[in-house]
Design an enzyme around this catalytic site. Structure first.
Site, PDB file in Angstrom:
ATOM      1  N   GLU A  15      14.652 -76.621  96.271  1.00 27.87           N
ATOM      2  CA  GLU A  15      14.839 -75.100  95.626  1.00 27.87           C
ATOM      3  C   GLU A  15      15.010 -74.157  96.711  1.00 27.87           C
ATOM      4  O   GLU A  15      15.723 -73.136  96.544  1.00 27.87           O
ATOM      5  CB  GLU A  15      13.473 -74.756  94.783  1.00 27.87           C
ATOM      6  CG  GLU A  15      13.554 -73.454  94.345  1.00 27.87           C
ATOM      7  CD  GLU A  15      12.486 -73.092  93.231  1.00 27.87           C
ATOM      8  OE1 GLU A  15      11.494 -73.848  93.181  1.00 27.87           O
ATOM      9  OE2 GLU A  15      12.583 -72.177  92.609  1.00 27.87           O
ATOM     10  N   ILE A  37       6.951 -76.134  95.472  1.00 28.69           N
ATOM     11  CA  ILE A  37       5.606 -75.460  94.504  1.00 28.69           C
ATOM     12  C   ILE A  37       6.428 -75.130  93.303  1.00 28.69           C
ATOM     13  O   ILE A  37       6.998 -74.246  93.097  1.00 28.69           O
ATOM     14  CB  ILE A  37       5.111 -74.462  95.188  1.00 28.69           C
ATOM     15  CG1 ILE A  37       4.534 -74.502  96.401  1.00 28.69           C
ATOM     16  CG2 ILE A  37       4.047 -73.711  94.234  1.00 28.69           C
ATOM     17  CD1 ILE A  37       3.577 -73.102  97.196  1.00 28.69           C
ATOM     18  N   THR A  41       4.958 -71.577  90.871  1.00 31.12           N
ATOM     19  CA  THR A  41       5.005 -70.448  91.982  1.00 31.12           C
ATOM     20  C   THR A  41       4.129 -69.210  91.543  1.00 31.12           C
ATOM     21  O   THR A  41       3.379 -68.618  92.024  1.00 31.12           O
ATOM     22  CB  THR A  41       6.199 -69.822  92.704  1.00 31.12           C
ATOM     23  OG1 THR A  41       6.786 -71.106  93.075  1.00 31.12           O
ATOM     24  CG2 THR A  41       5.953 -69.080  93.671  1.00 31.12           C
TER      25      THR A  41
HETATM   26  C1  LIP Z   1       9.298 -72.491  87.436  1.00 32.28           C
HETATM   27  C2  LIP Z   1       9.147 -73.555  86.445  1.00 32.28           C
HETATM   28  C3  LIP Z   1       8.864 -72.709  85.314  1.00 32.28           C
HETATM   29  C4  LIP Z   1      10.193 -72.366  84.778  1.00 32.28           C
HETATM   30  C5  LIP Z   1      10.497 -71.485  85.412  1.00 32.28           C
HETATM   31  C6  LIP Z   1      10.677 -71.853  86.858  1.00 32.28           C
HETATM   32  P1  LIP Z   1       8.857 -72.367  90.202  1.00 32.28           P
HETATM   33  O1  LIP Z   1       9.376 -73.067  88.773  1.00 32.28           O
HETATM   34  O2  LIP Z   1       8.844 -74.662  86.644  1.00 32.28           O
HETATM   35  O3  LIP Z   1       8.120 -73.514  84.028  1.00 32.28           O
HETATM   36  O4  LIP Z   1       9.864 -71.718  83.505  1.00 32.28           O
HETATM   37  O5  LIP Z   1      11.776 -70.926  85.291  1.00 32.28           O
HETATM   38  O6  LIP Z   1      11.786 -72.660  87.328  1.00 32.28           O
HETATM   39  O7  LIP Z   1       9.937 -71.035  90.061  1.00 32.28           O
HETATM   40  O8  LIP Z   1       7.712 -71.873  89.988  1.00 32.28           O
HETATM   41  O9  LIP Z   1       9.293 -73.409  90.966  1.00 32.28           O
END
Ligand code: LIP
Length: 289
Positions: free
Chosen positions: A71, A91, A94
């Protein structure tokens, strides 16, 4: 894939996920020096970046011929290829991490020929480790096979507990499709709704998928997240008997980088529930098209 030792790769991925977990636990969850990406709710911290570096360095050292997609180092236009590829969200959750809400995971997947093949999801705060190798079942803490206990029958949509996420896009067509569909899912049958038991959001796509794989959630529906959010959880879901289809109606076989996901746990009425849910989707997502 025949010459890949999937068990060895899986075991190594688990050891990396645990190291990453220690780094996450030790970190101060501040956005200082990092901040937000696309908008003020799309958060990133120094720890996201540090953990991705730790993970990619270790994986590249051990498997120099495999690709890596993460990411924090993804650049617009980067494409997932058929090559064996580690797909990592250092993570996932986040926002939870920043708020000290303990639903945080490292999501570490491995895809071959674009197929999610190994999945490791580790929440260092609860020490829940979900893992799966394609064709070999899915496990919690490497001991308990998923789903965890015989869940209640998967009958009809109105008996389902459904995970959804707002995500970080807060305007435009896709925000409208989500908001309107959430309302429809909750509304009574008389008002054309699904009258589902409830809507939940863990704030981590990977943990939502593991929730469905475990049997505590019946459905997870989201658009806008990325291959690194779902690759690992995808293997864990399908190895538990669950199915992944497109969040937009009609596509039974989405790609891992399609950015629209709809997961349903194992059960007899799986296909009927997918069709019933698709009938309530208000509009169509544009992301990934
Ligand atoms: C997040 C997710 C969350 C989703 C967000 C985002 P991050 O990942 O897992 O469920 O709704 O769009 O992608 O930003 O915490 O890595």
């Amino acid at each position: 894939m025949a010459d890949l030792n999937l068990q060895e790769i899986h075991d190594f991925m688990i050891s990396i996920a645990k190291q990453a977990g220690e780094r996450i636990i030790a970190a101060k969850p501040t956005t200082e020096g990092a901040g937000s990406k696309k908008n003020s709710v799309d958060l990133v911290t120094e720890t996201d970046r540090a953990v991705e570096t730790l993970v990619s360095t270790s994986l590249r050292e051990r498997y120099p011929d495999f690709s890596f997609m993460g990411e924090e180092t993804y650049k617009p236009g980067d494409k997932l290829t058929a090559a064996p590829t580690f797909i990592c969200d250092p993570i996932d959750g986040t926002t939870n991490f920043v708020h000290r809400y303990p639903y945080v995971s490292i999501s570490l997947g491995f895809a071959v020929d674009l197929e999610p093949t190994i999945g490791i999801v580790y929440n260092p705060f609860t020490q829940a480790l979900y893992s799966a190798i394609k064709g070999q079942g899915a496990y919690l803490n490497q001991t308990h096979k998923l789903p965890l206990s015989p869940p209640t029958p998967l009958d009809t949509l109105n008996s389902c507990l459904v995970a959804v996420e707002w995500g970080s896009d807060r305007s435009g067509n896709d925000f409208k499709v989500k908001s309107e569909t959430f309302k429809r899912l909750a509304a009574t049958k008389e008002n054309g709704g699904g009258m589902v038991h409830g809507l939940r959001s863990f704030g981590s796509a990977a943990l939502n998928l593991c929730g469905v794989a475990s049997g505590g959630l019946d459905i997870y529906w989201e658009a806008g997240c990325w291959a690194w959010d779902v690759c690992a959880g995808w293997v864990i879901l399908t190895e538990s008997g669950g199915k992944m289809v497109d969040a937009n109606p009609g596509n039974w076989a989405p790609r891992v980088d399609e950015r629209r996901y709809f997961a349903v746990r194992g059960g007899e009425a799986q296909k009927e529930i997918i069709e019933e849910f698709w009938g309530l989707v208000d509009g169509a997502f544009e992301v990934g098209i």
